[in-house]
Each structure stands twice: as C-alpha cells, then as structure tokens.
Design a protein around this motif. Structure first.
Motif, PDB file in Angstrom:
ATOM      1  N   ASP A   1       0.856  -1.184   0.000  1.00 37.80           N
ATOM      2  CA  ASP A   1       0.000   0.000   0.000  1.00 37.80           C
ATOM      3  C   ASP A   1       0.895   1.238   0.000  1.00 37.80           C
ATOM      4  O   ASP A   1       1.431   1.635   1.035  1.00 37.80           O
ATOM      5  CB  ASP A   1      -0.907  -0.008   1.228  1.00 37.80           C
TER       6      ASP A   1
ATOM      7  N   GLN B   1       3.914   6.051   2.323  1.00 41.95           N
ATOM      8  CA  GLN B   1       4.176   7.490   2.237  1.00 41.95           C
ATOM      9  C   GLN B   1       3.820   8.194   3.540  1.00 41.95           C
ATOM     10  O   GLN B   1       4.527   9.097   3.984  1.00 41.95           O
ATOM     11  CB  GLN B   1       3.390   8.102   1.085  1.00 41.95           C
TER      12      GLN B   1
ATOM     13  N   ALA C   1       0.265   4.354  -0.219  1.00 41.58           N
ATOM     14  CA  ALA C   1      -0.199   5.481   0.583  1.00 41.58           C
ATOM     15  C   ALA C   1       0.220   5.350   2.042  1.00 41.58           C
ATOM     16  O   ALA C   1       0.613   6.335   2.683  1.00 41.58           O
ATOM     17  CB  ALA C   1      -1.716   5.618   0.479  1.00 41.58           C
ATOM     18  N   THR C   2       0.142   4.135   2.587  1.00 37.52           N
ATOM     19  CA  THR C   2       0.545   3.961   3.984  1.00 37.52           C
ATOM     20  C   THR C   2       2.058   4.108   4.130  1.00 37.52           C
ATOM     21  O   THR C   2       2.537   4.655   5.133  1.00 37.52           O
ATOM     22  CB  THR C   2       0.104   2.591   4.530  1.00 37.52           C
TER      23      THR C   2
END
Length: 271
Positions: free
Chosen positions: A38, A43, A40-41
């Motif tokens: 993932d 980041q 986004a996680t």
C-alpha cells in the motif's frame, strides 16, 4: 551494530511492526526506505519520519516479494542515501488456514513470507560479503519456532523463514553479515486485528490462540526490542520472553508438546 548513519530498507513499513521499526531507525539516525504494498501507507510513515527527522525517509509502493521490486528499493536507497546497510524483511501475510488451501494460496504465502527474504538476500548478501558488513533482519513469528493453531500456511512459511535466517547466519556470519530473526507472539497490528470487513486476518481459532497465549504488545515496544538486538548483534529476538521456555519444552519432549498443543486446540474450539 549501531544504526546511526546506516541506510535501511524496511518492507511492510506502512504500519504495524514495520512502521514502528522504520520510525525507530530514523530516531537513531538511520536513513530509511519505507516500502509497502500500500503505497499510501508507506508514504504516510515516511512523511511522519521526515516531519521529525527531515530528509531521513523515502517511500515506495509495490509487491515486495518480487525480485524487480526489491531491486528497485535497493536502487532507490542507493540513489537517495547510499548503499544499503540493513534490510528488514518484514512484510507478511496470514495466509489460508488449513488443508483446503490451494496451490495459489500456498504460493502466495511462500512468496511473501519466505521467498521475499531469499530474493532480498540474493541481491544484497554478495555485496555485503565483499564489503565485510551488512545486516539482515527477518520478521518471522513465534509460530516459526512453535506452530500456529488454525494457520497452516502461516505456521509452515514462518518455520521456513526462521530456517532461512539460521542458514544465512551460519553461512555468512563469519564474513561480516549479521542476521537477526524476530519471533513475536501477539502484536497489535492489522495482521492480528484486521479492519472490519477485511479478509486477510487470522482465522478465529488462530486469533484466539494468539490473544490467549500472552500479552498483545504494541509495535513500538517490538521495534525497541529489535533495535536492542541489533545493537547486541543477537540472532533471536523474542519480545515475548516466555516463547523461549515454550521452545525449550518443545525440544525437550516433542511428543508431550504435541499432545499439549492438541489439548489446547480442543479447548479453543470448545471441544
């Protein structure tokens, strides 16, 4: 090994144990590539690190069981920070629970929980041997020393992860390559407590076995234990110390241990 100034890659770094390790490394002066399926996680964890320690982290998304993705993480680290000194093979999945798991389910668990470690070592260890220095940290599980009631693919692949870490240490430990293997019991992560509606957590029986076996620790505590073990260059990392006693009992009388585990399984299932 002191982690200050080192370059590290942490897979499964978007939260849980991996996220906590990445933050702990940066707090001690390391520079970190935070990788997760993932993006986004990953980041979000990198952003948190950089807010506290500017320029200490970069993020990457991708399936970290794949050789080319791992190669990309290494190249990202080299481009941003320098040669990789430490690799944390932390990504993991619970997998299918029993004999009804098909070949695809077994292959997925083997890829994520074992082959991702092998593929990273294949890319990094030759260079570490040449340099005479490097550190590989394998996240396995207490299930890799004992077993996992209600989790066939998890138990088997975590045993294999422990075995591979042992082999690395035996084979390259006198050539500058340090190896540690993390084997916790319950930790407060999505692997144990998945989000509502998610289908990637432990089976109900397996979850009950873990949560009733002892304390459920927070990821930050586990990360602190990991860094302490690295400082000591200690192979086996046991955030739950009683796992060692259980492992000794298993080795001392295997048949008695198996009988006890069958009784425990029956109690969990209400038999």
């Amino acid at each position: 090994m002191k982690v200050a100034g080192k370059v590290a890659v942490v897979t499964g770094g978007g939260g849980g144990i991996g996220g906590a390790i990445a933050q702990a490394l940066a707090a001690e002066g390391a520079r970190v590539v935070v990788a997760d399926l993932d993006a986004a996680t990953a980041q979000a964890v990198a952003d948190k690190i950089n807010a506290d320690h500017p320029g200490s982290a970069v993020a990457a998304g991708g399936d970290v069981s794949g050789t080319e993705v791992i190669r990309g993480l290494i190249e990202l680290a080299e481009k941003g920070f320098g040669p990789v000194d430490m690799y944390f093979a932390n990504a993991g999945i619970t997998g299918a629970p029993g004999l009804d798991a098909d070949d695809a389910a077994w292959d997925l668990s083997l890829d994520v929980n074992l082959r991702s470690h092998i593929r990273a070592a294949q890319l990094l260890v030759p260079g570490w041997v040449e340099r005479g220095d490097g550190y590989f940290v394998s996240t396995a599980s207490a299930a890799g020393l004992l077993t996992q009631i209600g989790g066939a693919t998890y138990a088997v692949t975590k045993h294999a992860a422990v075995g591979f870490a042992e082999w690395l240490s035996v084979t390259y430990g006198d050539q500058g390559v340090k190896v540690s293997c993390l084997c916790p019991q319950g930790v407060n992560t999505k692997l144990l407590f998945p989000d509502e509606g998610a289908d990637d957590g432990l089976s109900a029986t397996a979850m009950k076995a873990v949560t009733e076996a002892g304390d459920v620790l927070e990821p930050a505590q586990v990360a602190a234990d990991v860094l302490a073990a690295i400082d000591d260059e200690r192979f086996l990392i046991l955030p739950h110390p009683k796992v060692l006693d259980m492992y000794r009992h298993k080795g001392a009388d295997y048949d008695r241990w198996l009988r006890g585990m069958r009784r425990y399984q029956a109690s969990l299932q209400g038999s």
